[in-house]
Design a protein around this motif. Structure first.
Motif, PDB file in Angstrom:
ATOM      1  N   GLN A   1       1.159  -0.797  -0.168  1.00 29.83           N
ATOM      2  CA  GLN A   1      -0.031  -0.019   0.003  1.00 29.83           C
ATOM      3  C   GLN A   1       0.870   1.166   0.082  1.00 29.83           C
ATOM      4  OE1 GLN A   1      -3.117   0.376   3.126  1.00 29.83           O
ATOM      5  NE2 GLN A   1      -2.831   2.452   3.008  1.00 29.83           N
ATOM      6  N   PHE A   2       1.315   1.948  -1.250  1.00 30.13           N
ATOM      7  CA  PHE A   2       1.818   3.212  -0.885  1.00 30.13           C
ATOM      8  C   PHE A   2       1.128   4.388  -0.579  1.00 30.13           C
ATOM      9  CE2 PHE A   2       3.697   0.407  -4.178  1.00 30.13           C
ATOM     10  CZ  PHE A   2       5.001   0.766  -4.212  1.00 30.13           C
ATOM     11  N   ILE A   3       2.348   4.940  -0.334  1.00 29.29           N
ATOM     12  CA  ILE A   3       1.557   6.421   0.150  1.00 29.29           C
ATOM     13  C   ILE A   3       2.795   7.639  -0.873  1.00 29.29           C
ATOM     14  CG2 ILE A   3       2.008   8.382   2.016  1.00 29.29           C
ATOM     15  CD1 ILE A   3       2.140   5.973   4.099  1.00 29.29           C
ATOM     16  N   HIS A   4       2.150   7.829  -1.264  1.00 28.69           N
ATOM     17  CA  HIS A   4       2.706   8.900  -2.778  1.00 28.69           C
ATOM     18  C   HIS A   4       2.261  10.475  -2.196  1.00 28.69           C
ATOM     19  CE1 HIS A   4       3.966   6.183  -5.045  1.00 28.69           C
ATOM     20  NE2 HIS A   4       3.302   5.757  -5.568  1.00 28.69           N
ATOM     21  N   PRO A   5       3.786  10.671  -1.642  1.00 30.94           N
ATOM     22  CA  PRO A   5       3.321  12.777  -1.888  1.00 30.94           C
ATOM     23  C   PRO A   5       3.170  13.317  -3.067  1.00 30.94           C
ATOM     24  CG  PRO A   5       5.657  12.249  -1.554  1.00 30.94           C
ATOM     25  CD  PRO A   5       4.958  10.818  -1.823  1.00 30.94           C
ATOM     26  N   ALA A   6       2.702  14.597  -2.902  1.00 30.52           N
ATOM     27  CA  ALA A   6       2.316  15.740  -3.864  1.00 30.52           C
ATOM     28  C   ALA A   6       3.904  15.107  -5.387  1.00 30.52           C
ATOM     29  CB  ALA A   6       1.658  16.284  -3.780  1.00 30.52           C
ATOM     30  N   ALA A   7       3.547  15.383  -6.524  1.00 27.97           N
ATOM     31  CA  ALA A   7       4.730  16.047  -6.495  1.00 27.97           C
ATOM     32  C   ALA A   7       5.040  17.147  -6.403  1.00 27.97           C
ATOM     33  CB  ALA A   7       4.708  16.253  -7.605  1.00 27.97           C
ATOM     34  N   ASN A   8       6.956  17.554  -6.043  1.00 29.95           N
ATOM     35  CA  ASN A   8       8.158  18.243  -5.214  1.00 29.95           C
ATOM     36  C   ASN A   8       7.222  18.348  -4.258  1.00 29.95           C
ATOM     37  OD1 ASN A   8       8.904  18.609  -8.495  1.00 29.95           O
ATOM     38  ND2 ASN A   8       7.030  20.143  -8.801  1.00 29.95           N
TER      39      ASN A   8
END
Length: 525
Positions: A69-76
Motif C-alpha cells: 500500500q503506497f503512500i505517495h506525496p504530491a509531486a515536489n
C-alpha cells in the motif's frame, strides 16, 4: 534508545521463519500488506495513479504474496511530507528516500527510533543482497555507515559488465565532429588544443551560413563551465588530493581555471548567456546549428539532440574527452557520479513495522536473479521476452503503438525508469539508453579519465552534518555568485584573494575538518 531498538529487532529475529530464503516463493502463505512511503515520479504518474500499478510491482506482489500500500506525496512535496511524517511519528512500514541528504544523516534516524539497524535482519533474511555485497565490495562500502551499519536496502546502478560494478558515464563533454572535419581539426584533448578549436569555431563559419553567429561552447548555467576545472587539477567543490579532502576554490589551480574561463568568455568562446541558460535554451542553440560544443547528459542531451537533428545539416555530435592541462597531465573528471554505484537512495524499514521478516524478504527479492529481471523488465511476454537467456524488451516498450514515447511506455512496465531499492542493470541501460552509435562510442571516451579527485560518498555524523549544512549554505551561494562575476568580467581578478579570504571567514576550515574525519572513516569501512 539503541538498546531498546536492538531488543525490538532481536524479538523479530526470534519469530519463526515464514517461508525460507527470498527465492522460495511465495514469501508468505497468507497475503500480507505493507505500507511504503515513496516519491511520486513524473514518468509513471503520467499514466498511473500509483507505482503499485506498474507491471514490475504487479508481478512481484503476485509472486511474493505481499501487497504494498503506497503512500505517495504530491509531486515536489516529498521533503515536506517526509518531515511531517517523521515529526508526527506516523510511520509506514518502509520509506524510500535519499538518505544521503537527510539532516543529521541516517544514524540520527536510527538513534531517534525512526528506522531500524538492519544488520541482523539482512544477515538472516537477505541472502541475495549479501551475495551482491560480497561480489561488489565497493557497493557494500557505499551502502553502510562508518561503523558497518546497514540502514537501508540500496538502489544500485550496477554495470555487471564492469568488474567493479561501476555504472555507465551518463554525462560528459560533447563536440560537433562535422565542424572539426569541415575545418580540418583534430579532436582536442588539451587546454591549448581546445582553445584553438573554439577560436576556429568562432572565426571560420563552420555552420556555413555566412554569419559570425557560432557559439563555440555553451552549457546550462555554470554546469558545463565548472567541468573544465579538472583540466587545471582542481574542482568546483570538494576534491581529494594527497589523501586529504580540500576545497577546490581555495587552490591556486582554481584561480588559474577562473582566469582562463574569464579570458575565453571575453573572447567570445563561451556563450555570453550561459549564466541564465536553461535546458530549453541549450537545446535551441544546439539544434539551430549554432553551438559547437557543450557539456550535457548522455540521454536527455546527446540522445535528444541527435534524434532531433537526424539527417539535418550533416549534424554529428560526439563525445569529447575530458580535457587535460597538457599532453602529459591526467584527464581529471569532475563528476562524482562517475564513482557512485549507490547514489544514496534506498528503502529503510521503520520501527513501526510489525512484519520485519516479511519486509526484509520482500526487499531482498529485488536483488535476486529473477527479481532483477522483474524490476528491470516487467511482464514476461508483454514488456519483454527471453532471447538466448537474456531479457529483451518487446515492441510494446520500444515501438509502442499507442503513441507513447519509449520512456513513457517503459514506465508503465518497469521500475528501472524511475527509482526504487533495486539493481538497475547494464541489460536495461544498453537497451534503453545506449541506442545510438554515438552514445555507445561515448562510453570509452568519457571513461578514459582520472577519477582520483572525486570524493566518495562519505557520511557525516549528525553534529558534523548540521554544522556543514549551516556553513556551506553561505559558502556555496557566495562561490557560485563570484564565479559568474569573475568569468563575466564583473569582478577583477585582483579581488580573487579577497574571495578566498571570505570563504575562509565563512568557516570552510571547520567543514574541511569534518569532511576529512568522515573521509578517513570511509576509508576504514
Amino acid at each position: 534508545m539503541k538498546k531498546r531498538l536492538a531488543l525490538i529487532l532481536s524479538l523479530f529475529l526470534l519469530l519463526p521463519v515464514l517461508a525460507g530464503v527470498a527465492e522460495t516463493l511465495p514469501i508468505v502463505k497468507e497475503p500480507v500488506t505493507l505500507t511504503y512511503f515513496m516519491n511520486t515520479d513524473v514518468k509513471w504518474s503520467a499514466t498511473k495513479n500509483s507505482v503499485a500499478e506498474v507491471g514490475s510491482y504487479q508481478v512481484i506482489m503476485d509472486k511474493t504474496n505481499v501487497n504494498i500500500q503506497f503512500i505517495h506525496p504530491a509531486a515536489n512535496q516529498e521533503t515536506e511530507q517526509f518531515n511531517l511524517m517523521i515529526a508526527s511519528n506516523q510511520l509506514p512500514d518502509m520509506i524510500f528516500y535519499n538518505w544521503a541528504n537527510v539532516p543529521g544523516g541516517p544514524a540520527k534516524y536510527i538513534d531517534d527510533g525512526v528506522i531500524l539497524n538492519l544488520n541482523e535482519a539482512i544477515d538472516k533474511w537477505a541472502p541475495n543482497l549479501k551475495a551482491l555485497m560480497e561480489k561488489y565490495p565497493e557497493a557494500k562500502k557505499q551502502s553502510v555507515l562508518d561503523d558497518g551499519t546497514f540502514y537501508m536496502f540500496p538502489m544500485f546502478r550496477m554495470n555487471q559488465d564492469n568488474p567493479t560494478g561501476e555504472w555507465f558515464r551518463v554525462t560528459g563533454h560533447m563536440i560537433r565532429q562535422d565542424w572539426l572535419d569541415k575545418l580540418d581539426l583534430s579532436m582536442p584533448t588539451t587546454l591549448d588544443e581546445l582553445y584553438n578549436v573554439l577560436v576556429a569555431f568562432r572565426d571560420k563559419d563552420p555552420n556555413a551560413n555566412g554569419l559570425k553567429d557560432e557559439i563555440p561552447f555553451t552549457a546550462q548555467a555554470a554546469y558545463g563551465v565548472k567541468n573544465f576545472a579538472g583540466a587545471f587539477g582542481t574542482g568546483p567543490d570538494f576534491i581529494v588530493k594527497e589523501g586529504q579532502v580540500i576545497y577546490g576554490p581555495l587552490t591556486p589551480e582554481y584561480r588559474d581555471y577562473v582566469d582562463t574561463m574569464r579570458k575565453w568568455f571575453a573572447e567570445g568562446l563561451i556563450d555570453n548567456e550561459y549564466a541564465l541558460a536553461d535546458g530549453a535554451a541549450i537545446t535551441t542553440k544546439v539544434t539551430s546549428n549554432l553551438a559547437g560544443s557543450t557539456f550535457s547528459l548522455l540521454a536527455g542531451g546527446m540522445g535528444t539532440w541527435v534524434n532531433m537533428m537526424d539527417g539535418k545539416d550533416g549534424f554529428n555530435l560526439v563525445a569529447m574527452p575530458w580535457i587535460k592541462n597538457n599532453a602529459d597531465a591526467p584527464a581529471y573528471a569532475n563528476q562524482d557520479e562517475y564513482i557512485r554505484i549507490v547514489p544514496g537512495m534506498g528503502t529503510a524499514i521503520t520501527t513501526a513495522c510489525k512484519n520485519v521478516e516479511v519486509a526484509v524478504k520482500f526487499r531482498d527479492y529485488f536483488y535476486g536473479e529473477q527479481g532483477i529481471i522483474d524490476s528491470n523488465f516487467g511482464i514476461l511476454g508483454e514488456s519483454y521476452t527471453m532471447v538466448d537467456g537474456k531479457p529483451v524488451y518487446t515492441d510494446n516498450v520500444l515501438k509502442n503503438d499507442k503513441g507513447l514515447t519509449t520512456t513513457q511506455a517503459l514506465s508503465q512496465y518497469v521500475l528501472s525508469s524511475s527509482n526504487d531499492a533495486m539493481v538497475k542493470t547494464s541489460d536495461y541501460f544498453k537497451q534503453i539508453t545506449l541506442l545510438l552509435d554515438v552514445q555507445k562510442e561515448s562510453q570509452p571516451v568519457w571513461s578514459a579519465c582520472d577519477t582520483s579527485l572525486l570524493v566518495p560518498p562519505i557520511t557525516q555524523t549528525a553534529d558534523e552534518a548540521t554544522e556543514i549544512a549551516q556553513i556551506m549554505s553561505n559558502v556555496s551561494t557566495y562561490r557560485d555568485e563570484m564565479l559568474i562575476k569573475f568569468i563575466m568580467g564583473q569582478k577583477p581578478m585582483d579581488e580573487f584573494d579577497a574571495f578566498v579570504a571570505e570563504i575562509q571567514r565563512l568557516g570552510i576550515a571547520k567543514v574541511l575538518e569534518h569532511k576529512n574525519a568522515a573521509y578517513q572513516r570511509y576509508l576504514s569501512r
